[in-house]
Design a protein around this motif. Structure first.
Motif, mmCIF file in Angstrom:
data_model
loop_
_atom_site.group_PDB
_atom_site.id
_atom_site.type_symbol
_atom_site.label_atom_id
_atom_site.label_comp_id
_atom_site.label_asym_id
_atom_site.label_seq_id
_atom_site.Cartn_x
_atom_site.Cartn_y
_atom_site.Cartn_z
ATOM 1 N N VAL A 1 1.072 -1.191 -0.493
ATOM 2 C CA VAL A 1 0.208 -0.373 -0.092
ATOM 3 C C VAL A 1 0.528 1.616 0.129
ATOM 4 C CG1 VAL A 1 -1.983 0.970 1.185
ATOM 5 C CG2 VAL A 1 -1.621 -1.457 1.399
ATOM 6 N N GLY A 2 1.443 1.182 0.341
ATOM 7 C CA GLY A 2 3.178 2.517 0.691
ATOM 8 C C GLY A 2 3.858 2.646 1.240
ATOM 9 N N ASP A 3 4.580 3.515 1.449
ATOM 10 C CA ASP A 3 5.520 4.198 2.724
ATOM 11 C C ASP A 3 3.843 4.434 4.036
ATOM 12 O OD1 ASP A 3 7.196 3.157 1.547
ATOM 13 O OD2 ASP A 3 8.101 5.457 1.388
ATOM 14 N N ASN A 4 4.649 3.738 5.011
ATOM 15 C CA ASN A 4 4.254 4.113 6.849
ATOM 16 C C ASN A 4 4.715 5.513 6.899
ATOM 17 O OD1 ASN A 4 6.377 3.759 8.139
ATOM 18 N ND2 ASN A 4 4.984 1.665 9.353
ATOM 19 N N GLY A 5 5.698 6.264 6.730
ATOM 20 C CA GLY A 5 6.615 7.289 7.070
ATOM 21 C C GLY A 5 7.864 7.579 7.846
ATOM 22 N N ASN A 6 7.643 5.497 8.314
ATOM 23 C CA ASN A 6 8.916 5.236 9.230
ATOM 24 C C ASN A 6 10.199 4.946 8.683
ATOM 25 O OD1 ASN A 6 6.544 3.968 12.218
ATOM 26 N ND2 ASN A 6 7.205 5.894 11.581
ATOM 27 N N ILE A 7 11.067 5.850 8.681
ATOM 28 C CA ILE A 7 12.186 5.227 8.457
ATOM 29 C C ILE A 7 13.605 4.335 9.444
ATOM 30 C CG2 ILE A 7 14.679 5.602 7.167
ATOM 31 C CD1 ILE A 7 12.010 7.054 5.831
ATOM 32 N N GLY A 8 13.346 2.701 8.625
ATOM 33 C CA GLY A 8 13.573 1.907 9.493
ATOM 34 C C GLY A 8 15.039 1.820 9.563
ATOM 35 N N ILE A 9 15.881 1.899 10.950
ATOM 36 C CA ILE A 9 17.695 1.781 10.649
ATOM 37 C C ILE A 9 17.962 0.814 11.206
ATOM 38 C CG2 ILE A 9 20.037 2.747 10.537
ATOM 39 C CD1 ILE A 9 18.195 5.234 10.650
ATOM 40 N N ILE A 10 18.903 -0.555 10.979
ATOM 41 C CA ILE A 10 18.453 -0.608 11.370
ATOM 42 C C ILE A 10 20.424 -1.432 11.741
ATOM 43 C CG2 ILE A 10 19.083 -4.066 12.243
ATOM 44 C CD1 ILE A 10 16.719 -4.409 10.285
ATOM 45 N N GLY A 11 20.976 -2.310 12.936
ATOM 46 C CA GLY A 11 22.519 -1.601 12.829
ATOM 47 C C GLY A 11 23.118 -2.570 13.934
ATOM 48 N N MET A 12 24.431 -2.426 14.215
ATOM 49 C CA MET A 12 25.361 -2.958 15.221
ATOM 50 C C MET A 12 25.381 -1.558 15.910
ATOM 51 S SD MET A 12 24.471 -6.160 15.178
ATOM 52 C CE MET A 12 25.781 -6.545 16.274
ATOM 53 N N LYS B 1 -8.867 -7.322 -0.342
ATOM 54 C CA LYS B 1 -9.943 -7.376 0.572
ATOM 55 C C LYS B 1 -9.718 -5.785 0.912
ATOM 56 C CE LYS B 1 -12.150 -9.129 4.788
ATOM 57 N NZ LYS B 1 -12.291 -9.582 5.989
ATOM 58 N N VAL B 2 -9.068 -5.814 1.496
ATOM 59 C CA VAL B 2 -9.191 -4.220 2.049
ATOM 60 C C VAL B 2 -9.266 -2.882 0.936
ATOM 61 C CG1 VAL B 2 -7.648 -2.359 3.165
ATOM 62 C CG2 VAL B 2 -7.253 -4.848 4.149
ATOM 63 N N ILE B 3 -8.629 -3.429 0.285
ATOM 64 C CA ILE B 3 -8.566 -1.897 -1.245
ATOM 65 C C ILE B 3 -9.768 -2.419 -1.446
ATOM 66 C CG2 ILE B 3 -7.141 -1.324 -3.178
ATOM 67 C CD1 ILE B 3 -5.900 -2.140 -0.148
ATOM 68 N N ASP B 4 -9.763 -3.493 -1.651
ATOM 69 C CA ASP B 4 -11.872 -3.706 -2.824
ATOM 70 C C ASP B 4 -12.633 -2.880 -1.746
ATOM 71 O OD1 ASP B 4 -9.839 -4.855 -4.435
ATOM 72 O OD2 ASP B 4 -10.766 -6.761 -4.020
ATOM 73 N N ALA B 5 -12.657 -3.203 -0.402
ATOM 74 C CA ALA B 5 -13.756 -2.940 0.201
ATOM 75 C C ALA B 5 -13.835 -1.442 0.215
ATOM 76 C CB ALA B 5 -13.163 -3.250 0.896
ATOM 77 N N LYS C 1 -9.793 3.437 3.647
ATOM 78 C CA LYS C 1 -8.898 4.857 3.786
ATOM 79 C C LYS C 1 -7.572 5.314 4.291
ATOM 80 C CE LYS C 1 -13.256 7.094 2.616
ATOM 81 N NZ LYS C 1 -14.328 7.933 2.928
ATOM 82 N N ILE C 2 -7.866 4.550 5.977
ATOM 83 C CA ILE C 2 -7.344 4.413 7.161
ATOM 84 C C ILE C 2 -5.900 3.893 6.228
ATOM 85 C CG2 ILE C 2 -6.466 3.950 9.148
ATOM 86 C CD1 ILE C 2 -9.772 3.915 9.921
ATOM 87 N N VAL C 3 -6.376 3.045 5.855
ATOM 88 C CA VAL C 3 -4.639 1.910 5.920
ATOM 89 C C VAL C 3 -4.206 2.549 4.598
ATOM 90 C CG1 VAL C 3 -4.288 -0.446 4.847
ATOM 91 C CG2 VAL C 3 -5.897 -0.141 6.368
ATOM 92 N N LYS C 4 -4.655 3.642 3.666
ATOM 93 C CA LYS C 4 -3.986 3.573 2.489
ATOM 94 C C LYS C 4 -3.423 4.824 2.912
ATOM 95 C CE LYS C 4 -6.434 2.365 -1.639
ATOM 96 N NZ LYS C 4 -7.800 2.782 -2.708
ATOM 97 N N ASN C 5 -4.197 6.172 4.254
ATOM 98 C CA ASN C 5 -3.637 7.542 3.961
ATOM 99 C C ASN C 5 -2.829 7.275 5.324
ATOM 100 O OD1 ASN C 5 -4.811 7.889 2.041
ATOM 101 N ND2 ASN C 5 -6.858 7.972 3.374
ATOM 102 N N ALA D 1 -7.616 12.985 11.476
ATOM 103 C CA ALA D 1 -9.040 13.253 10.042
ATOM 104 C C ALA D 1 -8.677 13.419 8.214
ATOM 105 C CB ALA D 1 -9.948 14.899 10.268
ATOM 106 N N GLY D 2 -7.149 13.706 8.649
ATOM 107 C CA GLY D 2 -6.270 14.042 7.373
ATOM 108 C C GLY D 2 -6.649 12.237 6.736
ATOM 109 N N TRP D 3 -6.322 11.575 7.477
ATOM 110 C CA TRP D 3 -6.621 9.547 7.176
ATOM 111 C C TRP D 3 -7.876 9.273 6.169
ATOM 112 C CZ3 TRP D 3 -3.339 8.114 11.745
ATOM 113 C CH2 TRP D 3 -1.213 8.690 11.637
ATOM 114 N N LEU D 4 -8.175 10.149 7.353
ATOM 115 C CA LEU D 4 -10.375 9.460 7.077
ATOM 116 C C LEU D 4 -10.862 9.146 5.975
ATOM 117 C CD1 LEU D 4 -11.313 9.184 10.612
ATOM 118 C CD2 LEU D 4 -11.117 7.218 9.197
#
Lengths: 322, 344, 659
Positions: free
Chosen positions: A122-133, A267-271, A277-281, A318-321
């Motif tokens: 569905v796309g990025d969720n805005g978080n950037i993951g950084i793994i490291g030692m 299923k989520v996308i088609d519904a 909306k929440i998932v997409k936004n 509200a924007g996500w909805l």
């Protein structure tokens, strides 16, 4: 006794069947009560029932819980299913037992499932993951050159434990997490043994102890994670990063910066309902997540912590909805 | 006795356990002693070439020690164990050729069985145990309970119809077993060591009970036992089995008077002969120095019953059959036999 | 007579020789391992593959690729999954999840409790029913009503399906020798196979979710239903069966009117065992998406929330006790076939009717009124329970460091590391040769041959090193288990009072899922190999103690009286008479202990024990390592088989000449 018992069994089956029939026909008065309750019934559009995959780390819980609370408020029926990351979860999506992964670290492992139509990115969720030692900050302060992977072998002896077979103990992430420690060790010819820690908490224990008692430790960590605010760690830098495909990665590498993904079932996308909306936004920053995660870690119920953030950021929600 | 008027006619019956039972029968191996046969072929012949006839209303006893094959034999007759070869004809019908359905019908109506360990169904009341065969044959509850109550009366179980087997003593339990076997009014009853598990005193009662029932109902019975006294008490004729084969068959008197081999002789040694034999068996010609007393007794008299007649006479007593004198008995002959000094 | 005497005399020196041989073997082994330390150990880093694992990975990938369009999936696996999914959802909708459009399950909490109480009352007695109601209510009070109901529903669904399959198959195996022969190897294998091994292959075909969790649970519990049903049918005395046949019953009449009623006790025992097996598996099946109490347990393991996990563990225990007690109460009431007197029956009928009416009222209430529909949130003792647990574990680890850290360190440094040095850190061919030789000495030629074959198969799989890591942990845990188990077993074998005191604890211990034990152990020992070992010990001690205790108790009295009359001390009596006479039980206990320990040590992969279990778990979540995970599961199976075979041959050899 048999006869008597048989009669009893028969009686109980009959009674149970009768009761169920009664229950099924009666219609639950509770439902009437619930819908009669003063909600913004008019505004709430119909929303389906969905299952959100839950992963163990707190940051994930924060994101998933925020989505859960918003979806519930909008009439969706949400359940949460605890599963290990990646493969297990993708299989669950293919089976239809899970509909959403709000924060995927799989680095594209889901592609095969997407190709089969089992899930949709569905796309990025805005978080950037950084793994490291990481090593505790005091070690980096005392030995500034330790943060260069080329110098690690010099310090290997410091890290020896009962469990590490005479080499340095390299605390790897928990089984469900994305880890390439052993590749890093072998490719960089490090004199270390990767030790699987069972849990994130185990790593927290290792680092907390290392910081408090000034004992040496090197281990897996990642952001976004609220923990770094509490126990300062220094990241070890490895040579240039070629980690785009986990199967091809040479290992002479560091974990890459990973824009974390949202994955959902078709299923989520088609519904096309509130949940869609929440998932997409849905997107938020590492700081947002850390804020909720910190509350959860300090003992607040996840639902309460999520609601607190939702209330404080009504405009974003509200924007996500829309 | 011809086949047509006998109740059961068993011909060349074999029962062989093991890998290739059919191949044994008729081969030279069949003649081998048991242990050798097992060694050579891996087969065990439990029943070897047994043939006999049972007349209607007769009590036919099969006697032998444990392992002699008598229990297998009786199971072969009702096909609880499938015989390997031979024929078992009852009322003109070869049981071994009966289809499964026909066999069930025979079992439900024509013959019944009484077991050593009673074989009662612990989860059913006495009356339902007794009515079981009628039940599986589809007889209505009313009819089968009515019949069961008749039989309960017959075997003296009045008042126990509603009890469960575990509430009864061993003797009473076997009465239930008998009643159950009688309930279907069978042509033939098979009794497999019915009283072996009972105390001696109760065993006697039960033997008497069987004799009484036999007199009243006149059922043909095949009675298995390892107890010679029991065999002598209930049996019209007795077959003695050893290693799966019948070694001798005849009336009690024939067996004791003329044992076919040492095995039978050994068996019958301890039997008080005077209780079984008739005077005919010990009658002998008059010796030259003896003179007949002038008294006589019928040849069919049991020796024990002739005691007074023999001892009271002042010389040898004549044994007569009709008008012919078969021989004589002296008090000395009699005392030697009863005292058991030497046999024969 | 003279024959047995002779073997007795010959057996003695032979045994002595065997002891020496083993000692020499170990000595040579240790020396050689030291010399070749670290060479040819076949270490394989987690991300690396071998030919076999790559192949398995490709097979897995092609199966995955086939899932949407492949005929076998379209017409076989997917319909099965969908059918079971529907069935499970149906049962969950009755007690656990909202039914259809409703906001509650078919039954609200009050209704569920009433139905449980009524059913337990109907199959056993009032006291048990009250206990069941309290236990279920306590689950709700722990704040885990929905999860508990989900676990109950999953268990119920799996049990119903398992019995529907298991009892008919069991009856068939009970009636036909050929059928028994056909199913026996499968049943035996099922007893050896650690639970974790089932999950991955099943997930490959049935994906992840309640359906595949139910299927996995069925795979685990069906063999138990089959075994006990067949056992029950075969246990019916011969004479009633003969009597029935002689009266002309058809096979079905015989079964229905004689064999089934007379084996009902064993079959109910089988149902009890099936229920307990299903419950313990449903908890573990959370790894493949089973809803219910397994979720919080796994959460707790991963983020090490000992308090939270403990609360969930308690709920599992409560449900286990409820299910076990009420199903076994149903057995004991059937001891006699004679019914209760008429007055008691009338009383009971009255009781049933009134309980039924009360149940129906509760059901109606639970659907009409909110307080009876949703479990009251005010009744929540989870926080205090969790806090008390956490603080007491913290207190113990703080104040008894010598017991927790100290014990862990002692075992790790003192036994585990040296043993790993010998088994996994020496050349593979040395270890293979030595284990095969040991198997030769213990179990004979056939045993050695099978051992060698299995070991070579493990080498060929490429997961030799990890297998030896798991094997080492299994051995260490088994040794410790046997040390404790034999001592306690001898104690309860000799003292009736001890037996009576410990029996409830042992019974309870046997009914708990292994998973539940991991949580407190994790609290005490942190993530380490020792946590897995400690869990294995705690989990397998009850069975070992029971077997040893029984063995000691079954030593003939005349043997003991003879020993006492010759003036043996208590110690001599135990070591020279009772233990040797109970040798078969000791061997059996060791075998069971090994298999139980292996099953748990593998789960230790979740808490940092590494080895094969870790690979199985990693393989589940990382598609590129799925092949390796599957082969790891297979290696666990090979290891289990090897252990079992050696043990079986040793037992057979030691019990062959019966004096």
């Amino acid at each position: 006794m048999i006869r008597n018992k048989k009669a009893a069994a028969k009686a109980s089956v009959l009674a149970a069947a009768a009761a169920l029939l009664l229950a099924a026909c009666g219609g639950a008065g509770v439902d009437a009560e619930a819908s009669a309750a003063p909600t913004d019934a008019a505004e709430v559009a119909a929303c389906g029932s969905y299952a959100i995959a839950m992963h163990a780390w707190v940051g994930y819980t924060a994101s998933a819980q925020v989505v859960t609370e918003i979806a519930k408020a909008n009439g969706c029926d949400i359940s949460q299913v605890t599963l290990a990351e990646a493969g297990v979860t993708y299989d669950a999506m293919e089976a239809g037992s899970v509909d959403l992964v709000i924060e995927d670290w799989g680095g594209g492992r889901w592609q095969e499932w997407a190709d089969r139509g089992a899930l949709v990115q569905v796309g990025d969720n805005g978080n950037i993951g950084i793994i490291g030692m990481y090593v505790p900050q005091w070690m980096a302060d005392e030995n500034p050159d330790i943060t260069d992977s080329a110098n690690l072998n010099k310090y290997a002896d410091l890290f020896v434990t009962d469990e590490s077979k005479g080499k340095g103990a390299w605390y790897e992430g928990p089984p469900g997490y994305t880890t390439i420690g052993e590749k890093m060790i072998s490719a960089n010819k490090l004199n270390f043994t990767a030790i699987s820690t069972g849990s994130e908490q185990a790593l927290i224990d290792v680092f907390t102890k290392a910081a408090a008692d000034k004992t040496p430790a090197i281990g897996y960590w990642y952001t976004p994670q609220n923990f770094l605010a509490k126990v300062p760690l220094a990241r070890i830098n490895f040579p240039a990063n070629d980690w785009t495909d986990p199967e091809q990665a040479s290992g002479l590498t560091d974990y890459p910066e990973l824009p974390l993904q949202k994955l959902a079932t078709p299923k989520v996308i088609d519904a096309n309902d509130a949940f869609t909306k929440i998932v997409k936004n849905f997107t938020w920053t590492n700081d947002d997540q850390n804020e909720v995660a910190a509350d959860i870690e300090s003992g607040t119920d996840p639902a309460v912590a999520a609601q607190k953030w939702i209330d404080a950021h009504a405009d974003i929600v509200a924007g996500w909805l829309k | 006795m011809s086949e047509s008027n006998s109740a059961i006619s068993v011909n060349n019956l074999w029962q062989v356990f093991g890998p290739n039972p059919e191949k044994i029968v008729g081969s030279p191996d069949a003649a081998l002693p048991r242990a050798e046969l097992r060694e050579k072929t891996g087969n065990t012949a439990a029943v070897r070439d047994v043939s006999f006839e049972v007349a209607p209303g007769e009590v036919f006893v099969v006697m032998g020690l444990s392992g002699s094959g008598k229990s297998t034999l009786v199971r072969c007759l009702t096909r609880l164990i499938e015989p390997t070869s031979g024929s078992v004809v009852m009322n003109g019908e070869d049981v071994l050729k009966a289809s499964d359905a026909r066999l069930r019908e025979l079992r439900r109506t024509k013959f019944s069985m009484v077991f050593q360990n009673f074989g009662l169904l612990p989860h059913r009341r006495v009356i339902d145990n007794i009515a079981f065969a009628l039940e599986v044959n589809g007889v209505s509850k009313e009819a089968r309970h009515a019949r069961a109550n008749e039989v309960i009366e017959l075997v003296g179980l009045q008042g126990f119809a509603q009890a469960y087997p575990e509430q009864l003593s061993g003797g009473m339990q076997q009465r239930v077993g008998l009643a159950r076997a009688l309930a279907v009014d069978p042509d033939v009853m098979f009794l497999d060591e019915p009283f072996s598990a009972l105390d001696p005193l109760i065993r006697r009662d039960m033997q008497a009970e069987v004799m009484r029932l036999h007199e009243e109902l006149g059922k043909t019975m095949v009675f298995i036992t390892h107890d010679l006294a029991e065999a002598l008490r209930v049996g019209d004729r007795i077959a003695i089995m050893r290693d799966g084969a019948v070694v001798q068959m005849g009336t009690a008197e024939e067996l004791i008077a003329n044992p076919a081999d040492d095995y039978v002789a050994d068996f019958t040694r301890d039997v008080p002969k005077s209780h079984v034999l008739t005077v005919r068996t010990i009658a002998r010609p008059l010796a030259s120095n003896e003179t007949a007393s002038g008294r006589s007794i019928p040849a069919t008299t049991i020796i024990r019953d002739a005691t007074a007649a023999i001892l009271d006479a002042d010389g040898p007593v004549a044994v007569v059959e009709g008008n012919t004198t078969l021989g004589f008995i002296t008090p000395r002959d009699f005392l030697l036999l009863v005292g058991g000094g030497s046999h024969g | 007579m003279s024959n047995t005497k002779e073997t007795m005399f010959i057996a003695k020196p032979k045994k002595l020789k065997r002891g020496w041989l083993i000692a020499m073997l170990f000595a040579a082994w240790v020396v050689l391992a030291k010399i070749f330390q670290g060479q040819a150990t076949l270490v394989l880093a987690v991300p690396e593959d071998t030919g076999v694992t790559t192949w398995a990975g490709n097979v897995a990938a092609s199966i995955r690729a086939n899932r949407s369009d492949g005929a076998s999936f379209k017409y076989f696996f997917n319909p099965i999954r969908e059918f079971i999914d529907g069935f499970v959802t149906g049962i969950r909708e009755i007690i656990a999840i909202p039914a259809g459009d409703s906001s509650i399950p078919l039954l609200g909490w009050l209704g569920v409790i009433a139905v449980i109480g009524f059913v337990v009352y109907a199959v056993s007695h009032l006291r048990m029913a009250i206990a069941a109601v309290i236990l279920v209510f306590a689950c709700g009070a722990l704040g885990l009503w929905t999860d508990s109901m989900d676990t109950l529903a999953m268990t119920l669904a799996a049990v119903i399906m398992s019995l529907l399959i298991g009892i008919p198959v069991g009856i068939w195996a009970g009636l036909s020798d050929r059928a028994l022969k056909a199913v026996t190897p499968i049943l035996d294998l099922a007893q050896i196979l650690p639970t974790l091994v089932y999950l991955a292959p099943l997930a490959l075909f049935f994906l992840i979710g309640p359906a595949s969790a139910t299927i996995a649970t069925m795979v685990y519990s069906i063999p138990i239903a089959v075994r006990l049903t067949a056992f029950g049918i075969r246990g019916v005395p011969v004479s009633p069966v003969e009597a029935g046949t002689s009266m002309g019953t058809t096979k079905i009449q015989l079964l229905r009117k004689i064999q089934l009623p007379m084996s009902s006790r064993t079959i109910i025992l089988g149902i009890n065992q099936t229920v307990m097996a299903a419950l313990s598996f449903v908890v573990i099946a959370a790894l493949i998406g089973a809803p219910g109490l397994g979720k919080p347990v796994i959460d707790a393991l991963i983020i090490r929330d000992v308090g939270g996990g403990f609360v969930a563990g308690i709920a599992v225990v409560l449900i286990a006790i409820m299910l076990d007690r009420s199903t076994s109460a149903a057995i004991s009431i059937d001891e006699s076939f004679v019914p209760a007197p008429a007055s008691a029956r009338r009383r009971r009928k009255l009781g049933l009717v009134s309980a039924g009416v009360a149940t129906i009222i509760c059901i109606v209430l639970s659907r009409q009124l909110a307080w009876a529909a949703y479990f009251p949130e005010q009744v929540d003792i989870s926080k205090p329970v969790s806090n008390v647990t956490e603080s007491s574990i913290f207190w113990i680890t703080e104040n008894f460091e010598f017991l927790t850290t100290g014990l862990a360190k002692a075992v790790t440094v003192g036994i585990l590391n040296p043993l790993e040095g010998v088994l996994s850190n020496s050349p593979w061919f040395l270890t293979v040769a030595m284990i095969s030789l040991l198997s030769l000495i213990l179990g004979g030629l056939r045993s050695a041959f099978i051992t060698l074959t299995l070991l070579l198969a493990i080498v060929a799989s490429g997961l030799w090193f990890d297998t030896m890591v798991t094997f080492t942990q299994t051995i260490v845990a088994t040794i410790l288990t046997m040390l404790i188990g034999v001592v306690v077993g001898v104690w309860i074998g000799r003292s009736t009072r001890a037996e009576r005191a410990l029996r409830p604890i042992l019974d309870a211990g046997q009914t708990l899922p292994a998973f539940v034990y991991l949580i407190p152990m994790l609290g005490f020992f942190g993530p380490s190999r020792f946590t897995g070992i400690a869990t294995g010990i705690v989990y397998s001690i009850p069975i070992v103690v029971k077997i040893v205790g029984q063995g000691i108790r079954e030593v003939p009295t005349n043997m003991i009286e003879a020993a006492i009359s010759t003036g043996s001390t208590k110690w001599q009596l135990i070591t020279k008479v009772q233990l040797p006479a109970a040798k078969k039980s000791l061997l059996l206990a060791t075998n069971q202990g090994l298999i139980f320990v292996l099953a748990v040590v593998v789960i230790g992969g979740l808490v940092g024990a590494g080895g094969l279990g870790y690979l199985v778990i990693v393989g589940g979540s990382k598609p590129e390592l799925q092949g390796k995970g599957l082969i790891a599961g297979f290696s666990i199976l090979l290891l289990g088989l090897m252990i079992d075979r050696i043990a079986q041959y040793t037992v057979a050899r030691n019990s062959a000449p019966k004096h």
